[in-house]
Design a protein around this motif. Structure first.
Motif, PDB file in Angstrom:
ATOM      1  N   LEU A  92       0.822  -1.206   0.000  1.00 22.40           N
ATOM      2  CA  LEU A  92       0.000   0.000   0.000  1.00 22.40           C
ATOM      3  C   LEU A  92       0.858   1.260   0.000  1.00 22.40           C
ATOM      4  N   ASN A 152      -3.180   3.332   5.945  1.00 25.49           N
ATOM      5  CA  ASN A 152      -4.232   2.501   6.541  1.00 25.49           C
ATOM      6  C   ASN A 152      -4.113   2.595   8.065  1.00 25.49           C
ATOM      7  N   SER A 172       1.454   3.525   4.528  1.00 19.27           N
ATOM      8  CA  SER A 172       0.413   2.741   3.852  1.00 19.27           C
ATOM      9  C   SER A 172      -0.902   3.499   3.799  1.00 19.27           C
TER      10      SER A 172
END
Length: 234
Positions: A116, A164, A162
Motif C-alpha cells: 500500500l 491505513n 500505507s
C-alpha cells in the motif's frame, strides 16, 4: 575466587550469550546453590569486567527460564529447584516457537503495508523514512536495544505510509512484543543477519512506486530471520 570464575574469557561476538552461559554454568555446576542469593549486578560487572546492562540482560534471560528468581528490592536468587538441562532445552524450543508466531504476524502486516505504501506514498513523503533508515544502518553494530528501536521506527514509518490507520494500529499494538522478541533473539545469536540491503531495496521500491518490489523486499527482510529460526528447530 573459583576456577569457574578464572575460566571466563571474552570472545568476539555478542557479549550477553557469553555471560548467560557463564552464569548458567555456575548454577548447573552448583557454584551457586539452590536458593542462594547471587552477587549483585554491580559486583558481577566488576568481577567480570563488563557493563551492568549486559549482566542485567543475561540475568533476565535466565530468570525467564526459571533458573533465577529476581526479587525486586531484595536481590536475585538461584531457583529453589533449578530446571534441569532437558527442561532448559524445551523452554528454548517454546521460545523459538513464540518468536516464529510473532514474525508470522509481522510478515502479514508489513507485506500488505509495504504494498500500500508503494501505491500511495509520494516522493515528498519519504524524507522521514530516509532519515530513519540512515539511523538504523548507523546503529547496526551498536547497542542491541538502540538498534532494534531504530529498526522498528523505520518499519513503523513504512506502515504509516500505507495510509491505513487500522494496519498502523495493529502494528503499534504488536510492537512491544516484537521489540522484546527482537532484543532477546539478537542477544542470543552469534551473528545478526544483515538485512540492510533488503531495507535499501524497500526504500527504492517506494521511491519507484513499485508495489511488487516493495513486497519482495519486505519478504526478503523478514524471511531471512524466519528461515534461521526454523533451522534451529530441525
Amino acid at each position: 575466587m573459583s576456577d569457574n570464575h578464572l575460566a571466563f574469557t571474552l570472545h568476539n561476538g555478542p557479549l550477553v550469550p557469553q555471560l548467560e552461559q557463564l552464569l548458567r554454568s555456575r548454577i548447573t555446576e552448583s557454584t551457586w546453590a539452590p536458593s542462594e542469593r547471587i552477587p549483585s549486578e554491580a559486583a558481577l560487572a566488576v568481577e567480570l569486567g563488563v557493563g551492568r546492562s549486559s549482566i542485567r540482560e543475561a540475568v533476565r534471560l535466565l530468570a525467564r527460564e526459571g533458573l533465577l528468581d529476581v526479587r525486586h528490592g531484595v536481590g536475585t536468587f538461584v531457583a529453589a529447584t533449578p530446571a534441569v538441562e532437558p527442561a532448559v532445552e524445551f523452554t528454548a524450543l517454546l521460545r523459538r516457537s513464540r518468536i516464529l508466531e510473532v514474525f508470522e504476524v509481522r510478515r502479514a502486516l508489513e507485506v500488505e503495508a509495504a504494498r500500500l505504501a508503494a501505491e500511495r506514498a509520494h516522493i515528498g513523503d519519504l524524507v522521514e523514512l530516509e532519515r530513519r533508515l540512515a539511523l538504523r544502518h548507523s546503529r547496526f553494530k551498536g547497542e542491541i536495544d538502540h538498534f532494534v528501536d531504530a529498526d522498528l521506527d523505520f518499519h513503523t514509518e513504512v506502515v504509516r505510509l500505507s495510509g491505513n490507520a487500522v494496519l498502523l494500529s495493529l502494528f503499534e499494538s504488536v510492537r512491544p512484543l516484537l521489540r522484546e522478541t527482537l532484543v532477546e533473539m539478537t542477544a542470543r545469536v552469534d551473528t545478526v543477519p544483515d538485512t540492510s540491503h533488503a531495507h535499501d531495496q524497500l526504500l527504492d521500491a517506494l521511491r519507484n512506486a513499485d508495489p511488487d518490489a516493495a513486497v519482495t523486499a519486505t519478504r526478503a527482510n523478514i524471511d531471512t530471520i524466519v528461515s534461521r529460526l526454523r533451522a534451529l528447530d530441525t
